[in-house]
Design a protein around this motif. Structure first.
Motif, short mmCIF file in Angstrom:
data_model
loop_
_atom_site.label_atom_id
_atom_site.label_comp_id
_atom_site.label_asym_id
_atom_site.label_seq_id
_atom_site.Cartn_x
_atom_site.Cartn_y
_atom_site.Cartn_z
N UNK A 60 0.89 -1.16 0.00
CA UNK A 60 0.00 0.00 0.00
C UNK A 60 0.93 1.21 0.00
N UNK A 61 1.00 1.91 -1.13
CA UNK A 61 2.03 2.94 -1.28
C UNK A 61 1.42 4.28 -1.66
N UNK A 62 2.03 5.34 -1.15
CA UNK A 62 1.78 6.70 -1.59
C UNK A 62 3.14 7.30 -1.94
N UNK A 75 1.66 -12.25 3.07
CA UNK A 75 0.52 -13.16 3.22
C UNK A 75 -0.59 -12.54 4.07
N UNK A 76 -0.81 -11.25 3.85
CA UNK A 76 -1.90 -10.57 4.54
C UNK A 76 -1.56 -10.05 5.92
N UNK A 77 -0.36 -10.34 6.43
CA UNK A 77 0.04 -9.87 7.75
C UNK A 77 1.00 -8.69 7.61
N UNK A 78 0.79 -7.61 8.38
CA UNK A 78 1.68 -6.44 8.28
C UNK A 78 3.14 -6.82 8.48
N UNK A 79 4.02 -6.28 7.63
CA UNK A 79 5.44 -6.64 7.66
C UNK A 79 6.32 -5.46 8.03
N UNK A 80 6.16 -4.33 7.33
CA UNK A 80 7.02 -3.17 7.57
C UNK A 80 6.34 -1.93 7.01
N UNK A 81 6.54 -0.78 7.68
CA UNK A 81 6.01 0.49 7.19
C UNK A 81 7.16 1.48 7.11
N UNK A 82 7.26 2.17 5.95
CA UNK A 82 8.39 3.04 5.68
C UNK A 82 7.92 4.45 5.35
N UNK A 83 8.81 5.42 5.61
CA UNK A 83 8.62 6.78 5.14
C UNK A 83 9.58 7.03 3.99
N UNK A 84 9.09 7.58 2.89
CA UNK A 84 9.90 7.83 1.71
C UNK A 84 9.91 9.31 1.40
#
Length: 337
Positions: free
Chosen positions: A21-23, A32-41
């Protein structure tokens, strides 16, 4: 063909799936549907990537997944810069990330990322096989490892939206298609191996017992479409025609199924074949080939994948072009995605 700028999912050889899910300024990855990592770009793509949150997987695996997604989204990207609060020990040890002169800043180089053997490489002994020099048929070369059986390479090609994989040829399973392919007039023009099914059984049986040649079947989405021979150049007939290194690999290539011809398919399978050979043994510094000198189409395809023509020379049975691709050039310029 998918638009990589709109890439939202990637499949892994393990059967697992990355989704994004990207902006412009945020990237959230799930496995596999489980949250893995969230990044700021950074919006301009030039600033460092910052880690907002990491979930269940070890940090090294989560960082690898993020690098894979970012490189697949933009095959022209050569490096990713990360700003991390804690040193990523596993990622530094593997070569996934390297330190910079700035405290807390690390880089992932594309040329290093694609040299990491997993998860693309199947079981292989070559890379860890000790060197022991032997002489066979008057040629001095390293003793070669036992040839692998089964699948040796698998990667999802995001440009095609298809799996590209390589497996060892099994004579009883693959003989009928090999026989059909070799008797195709298009193939016979260059291979000159048309004949009976028993002649083709004898041909493959001879290669099966030859320690210097590995026979492979190429598949798109697990459907066989091509036959490849990967050989150790030092003990091959090509060796007298150039300065062959102990771990140079050579390739012979045959696309048998008509629907899998075309430059976009060649770009996929040729890069995968070369990628496999460089991963199979990190001591391999060059991949070579010797297509017929008048096979302009194949030579053009190879040049599009960064091979260069060193020279033309005469085999007893053909005028050949010596095509070479070095390890550094491949990983610097490869467009794997």
């Amino acid at each position: 063909m998918p638009n990589l700028n709109d890439l939202t999912a990637l499949a892994l050889p393990s059967g697992r799936h990355l989704a994004a899910d990207a902006t412009e300024s945020r990237l959230s990855l799930s496995l596999d549907g489980q949250p893995l990592i969230r990044l700021r770009l950074e919006r301009d793509g030039k600033g460092p990537i910052q880690l907002d949150e990491r979930y269940a997987l070890p940090v090294g695996q989560a960082l690898w997944a993020a690098c894979y997604w970012l490189f697949a989204r933009d095959p022209a990207c050569q490096q990713l810069t990360w700003q991390l609060d804690q040193p990523p020990t596993d990622a530094l040890r593997s070569g996934l990330l390297v330190s910079t002169e700035v405290a807390g800043e690390y880089r992932c180089q594309r040329t290093l990322f694609w040299q990491l053997p997993q998860p693309w490489l199947g079981t292989s002994l070559a890379g860890s096989y000790p060197q022991h020099m032997v002489i066979s048929q008057g040629r001095r070369h390293p003793l070669r490892p036992v040839k692998p059986r089964g699948e040796v390479y698998r990667r999802f090609d995001a440009r095609l939206g298809a799996w590209i994989s390589l497996r060892s040829l099994e004579i009883e399973e693959d003989l009928p298609r090999f026989h059909r392919w070799q008797n195709s007039p298009r193939v016979a023009r260059f291979w000159q191996e048309e004949g009976s099914i028993e002649q083709h059984r004898e041909y493959l049986s001879k290669l099966e017992t030859d320690p210097h040649t590995l026979t492979l079947i190429g598949c798109f989405d697990d459907q066989p479409f091509a036959y490849f021979e990967a050989y150790w150049a030092k003990e091959d007939r090509i060796a007298p025609f150039y300065d062959a290194d102990n771990y140079d690999r050579g390739i012979h290539m045959l696309v048998g199924e008509e629907e899998h011809r075309g430059p976009h398919k060649v770009a996929s399978w040729l890069s995968a074949l070369v990628h496999y050979l460089f991963l199979d043994d990190p001591r391999t510094q060059r991949v070579v080939a010797e297509p017929r000198a008048d096979n302009a189409k194949m030579i053009g395809h190879m040049q599009n994948q960064c091979f260069h023509c060193e020279k033309e020379f005469d085999f007893p049975h053909k005028r050949a072009a010596l095509m070479l691709l070095g390890r550094e050039r491949f990983f610097d310029r490869c467009t794997l995605a």
